[in-house]
Write a protein that holds these residues in place. Sequence first.
Motif, PDB file in Angstrom:
ATOM      1  N   GLY A   1      -1.980 -14.757  -0.691  1.00 49.15           N
ATOM      2  CA  GLY A   1      -0.617 -15.125  -1.030  1.00 49.15           C
ATOM      3  C   GLY A   1       0.357 -14.648   0.029  1.00 49.15           C
ATOM      4  N   SER A   2       1.632 -14.895  -0.258  1.00 43.43           N
ATOM      5  CA  SER A   2       2.673 -14.498   0.684  1.00 43.43           C
ATOM      6  C   SER A   2       3.864 -13.935  -0.088  1.00 43.43           C
ATOM      7  CB  SER A   2       3.127 -15.699   1.511  1.00 43.43           C
ATOM      8  OG  SER A   2       3.782 -16.634   0.670  1.00 43.43           O
ATOM      9  N   CYS A   3       4.702 -13.258   0.635  1.00 38.68           N
ATOM     10  CA  CYS A   3       5.913 -12.679   0.048  1.00 38.68           C
ATOM     11  C   CYS A   3       6.810 -13.792  -0.512  1.00 38.68           C
ATOM     12  CB  CYS A   3       6.641 -11.866   1.110  1.00 38.68           C
ATOM     13  SG  CYS A   3       8.093 -11.007   0.517  1.00 38.68           S
ATOM     14  N   LEU A   4       6.985 -14.840   0.249  1.00 36.09           N
ATOM     15  CA  LEU A   4       7.803 -15.962  -0.199  1.00 36.09           C
ATOM     16  C   LEU A   4       7.223 -16.589  -1.461  1.00 36.09           C
ATOM     17  CD1 LEU A   4      10.179 -17.903   0.290  1.00 36.09           C
ATOM     18  CD2 LEU A   4       8.632 -19.279   1.695  1.00 36.09           C
ATOM     19  N   GLY A   5       5.910 -16.731  -1.494  1.00 35.56           N
ATOM     20  CA  GLY A   5       5.247 -17.280  -2.674  1.00 35.56           C
ATOM     21  C   GLY A   5       5.442 -16.411  -3.903  1.00 35.56           C
ATOM     22  N   ASP A   6       5.434 -15.087  -3.713  1.00 32.22           N
ATOM     23  CA  ASP A   6       5.653 -14.164  -4.834  1.00 32.22           C
ATOM     24  C   ASP A   6       7.035 -14.362  -5.446  1.00 32.22           C
ATOM     25  OD1 ASP A   6       3.153 -13.093  -4.292  1.00 32.22           O
ATOM     26  OD2 ASP A   6       3.962 -11.430  -3.118  1.00 32.22           O
ATOM     27  N   TYR A   7       8.047 -14.418  -4.580  1.00 30.60           N
ATOM     28  CA  TYR A   7       9.416 -14.570  -5.080  1.00 30.60           C
ATOM     29  C   TYR A   7       9.637 -15.946  -5.705  1.00 30.60           C
ATOM     30  CZ  TYR A   7      10.489 -10.174  -2.827  1.00 30.60           C
ATOM     31  OH  TYR A   7      10.501  -8.856  -2.475  1.00 30.60           O
ATOM     32  N   CYS A   8       9.080 -16.978  -5.084  1.00 32.16           N
ATOM     33  CA  CYS A   8       9.232 -18.335  -5.636  1.00 32.16           C
ATOM     34  C   CYS A   8       8.549 -18.463  -6.996  1.00 32.16           C
ATOM     35  CB  CYS A   8       8.665 -19.371  -4.665  1.00 32.16           C
ATOM     36  SG  CYS A   8       9.677 -19.604  -3.201  1.00 32.16           S
ATOM     37  N   THR A   9       7.382 -17.857  -7.136  1.00 36.94           N
ATOM     38  CA  THR A   9       6.666 -17.913  -8.407  1.00 36.94           C
ATOM     39  C   THR A   9       7.489 -17.280  -9.509  1.00 36.94           C
ATOM     40  OG1 THR A   9       4.547 -17.818  -7.255  1.00 36.94           O
ATOM     41  CG2 THR A   9       4.524 -17.271  -9.582  1.00 36.94           C
ATOM     42  N   HIS A  10       8.090 -16.139  -9.234  1.00 36.66           N
ATOM     43  CA  HIS A  10       8.911 -15.475 -10.252  1.00 36.66           C
ATOM     44  C   HIS A  10      10.245 -16.178 -10.458  1.00 36.66           C
ATOM     45  CE1 HIS A  10       7.038 -11.929 -12.003  1.00 36.66           C
ATOM     46  NE2 HIS A  10       6.277 -11.949 -10.924  1.00 36.66           N
ATOM     47  N   CYS A  11      10.731 -16.855  -9.453  1.00 38.01           N
ATOM     48  CA  CYS A  11      11.999 -17.579  -9.587  1.00 38.01           C
ATOM     49  C   CYS A  11      11.833 -18.805 -10.475  1.00 38.01           C
ATOM     50  CB  CYS A  11      12.500 -17.984  -8.206  1.00 38.01           C
ATOM     51  SG  CYS A  11      14.110 -18.798  -8.224  1.00 38.01           S
ATOM     52  N   TRP A  12      10.736 -19.547 -10.301  1.00 40.08           N
ATOM     53  CA  TRP A  12      10.571 -20.807 -11.006  1.00 40.08           C
ATOM     54  C   TRP A  12       9.822 -20.697 -12.323  1.00 40.08           C
ATOM     55  CZ3 TRP A  12       9.285 -22.567  -5.566  1.00 40.08           C
ATOM     56  CH2 TRP A  12      10.448 -22.981  -4.928  1.00 40.08           C
ATOM     57  N   CYS A  13       8.924 -19.742 -12.454  1.00 37.92           N
ATOM     58  CA  CYS A  13       8.181 -19.623 -13.717  1.00 37.92           C
ATOM     59  C   CYS A  13       7.763 -18.176 -13.946  1.00 37.92           C
ATOM     60  CB  CYS A  13       6.970 -20.542 -13.721  1.00 37.92           C
ATOM     61  SG  CYS A  13       6.231 -20.667 -15.366  1.00 37.92           S
ATOM     62  N   TYR A  14       8.757 -17.339 -14.216  1.00 36.06           N
ATOM     63  CA  TYR A  14       8.444 -15.925 -14.368  1.00 36.06           C
ATOM     64  C   TYR A  14       7.538 -15.607 -15.551  1.00 36.06           C
ATOM     65  CZ  TYR A  14      12.101 -15.417 -17.936  1.00 36.06           C
ATOM     66  OH  TYR A  14      12.858 -15.536 -19.070  1.00 36.06           O
TER      67      TYR A  14
ATOM     68  N   CYS B   1       4.935 -17.296 -16.690  1.00 36.23           N
ATOM     69  CA  CYS B   1       3.559 -17.561 -16.244  1.00 36.23           C
ATOM     70  C   CYS B   1       3.111 -16.515 -15.233  1.00 36.23           C
ATOM     71  CB  CYS B   1       3.456 -18.954 -15.643  1.00 36.23           C
ATOM     72  SG  CYS B   1       3.736 -20.278 -16.839  1.00 36.23           S
ATOM     73  N   ALA B   2       4.010 -16.115 -14.334  1.00 34.12           N
ATOM     74  CA  ALA B   2       3.680 -15.097 -13.339  1.00 34.12           C
ATOM     75  C   ALA B   2       3.407 -13.759 -14.016  1.00 34.12           C
ATOM     76  CB  ALA B   2       4.821 -14.959 -12.332  1.00 34.12           C
ATOM     77  N   LEU B   3       4.224 -13.386 -14.984  1.00 33.37           N
ATOM     78  CA  LEU B   3       4.020 -12.116 -15.694  1.00 33.37           C
ATOM     79  C   LEU B   3       2.688 -12.091 -16.430  1.00 33.37           C
ATOM     80  CD1 LEU B   3       7.580 -11.468 -17.194  1.00 33.37           C
ATOM     81  CD2 LEU B   3       6.469 -10.227 -15.319  1.00 33.37           C
ATOM     82  N   ILE B   4       2.344 -13.199 -17.053  1.00 38.17           N
ATOM     83  CA  ILE B   4       1.070 -13.276 -17.777  1.00 38.17           C
ATOM     84  C   ILE B   4      -0.102 -13.179 -16.809  1.00 38.17           C
ATOM     85  CG2 ILE B   4      -0.406 -14.793 -19.171  1.00 38.17           C
ATOM     86  CD1 ILE B   4       2.240 -15.824 -20.469  1.00 38.17           C
ATOM     87  N   GLN B   5      -0.034 -13.909 -15.710  1.00 39.51           N
ATOM     88  CA  GLN B   5      -1.107 -13.871 -14.714  1.00 39.51           C
ATOM     89  C   GLN B   5      -1.289 -12.456 -14.176  1.00 39.51           C
ATOM     90  OE1 GLN B   5      -0.347 -15.784 -10.917  1.00 39.51           O
ATOM     91  NE2 GLN B   5      -2.461 -16.527 -10.830  1.00 39.51           N
ATOM     92  N   GLU B   6      -0.205 -11.786 -13.859  1.00 42.36           N
ATOM     93  CA  GLU B   6      -0.274 -10.430 -13.322  1.00 42.36           C
ATOM     94  C   GLU B   6      -0.812  -9.453 -14.362  1.00 42.36           C
ATOM     95  OE1 GLU B   6       3.799  -9.946 -12.236  1.00 42.36           O
ATOM     96  OE2 GLU B   6       3.653 -11.501 -10.708  1.00 42.36           O
TER      97      GLU B   6
END
Length: 130
Positions: free
Chosen positions: A103-116, A118-123
């Motif tokens: 992954g990338s830093c930009l991808g991390d922020y975009c994932t939390h920006c658009w679907c936090y 889903c990101a929280l559950i995955q993490e």
Amino acid sequence: MAYQGTPQMTTTSAQIVQEKTDVQGQPRQWKFGLCDCFSDCGLCLITWFVPCVTYGQTKSKLNNDNSCFGNGCLYTCSLYLGVNWIVGGMTRGDIRARHNIEGSCLGDYCTHCWCYPCALIQEHREIHEA
């Protein structure tokens, strides 16, 4: 009878480099997909209605401390201020770094920006089911 010495075991620098490469290896994928959030209905409901609980549990497990409440409060404040994508993105980056995930830093922020959620559950699933 004279003492017979045994051959010493030696380690070359090439063997050490090989061992480190085998341990670290190539970055891997997430164990659970981003859209796989509905596999755990209980966690899904908690995260959609009180995301601070999921974030607090994940961050507490990640840091091996008892700061679940404090981290949950931090996430709640960031959510109300609209900067939860920054806090979540930083945590996602920590998880990726510690578990050698692609992954990338930009991808991390975009994932939390658009679907936090889903990101929280995955993490959460990555940290707790590892």
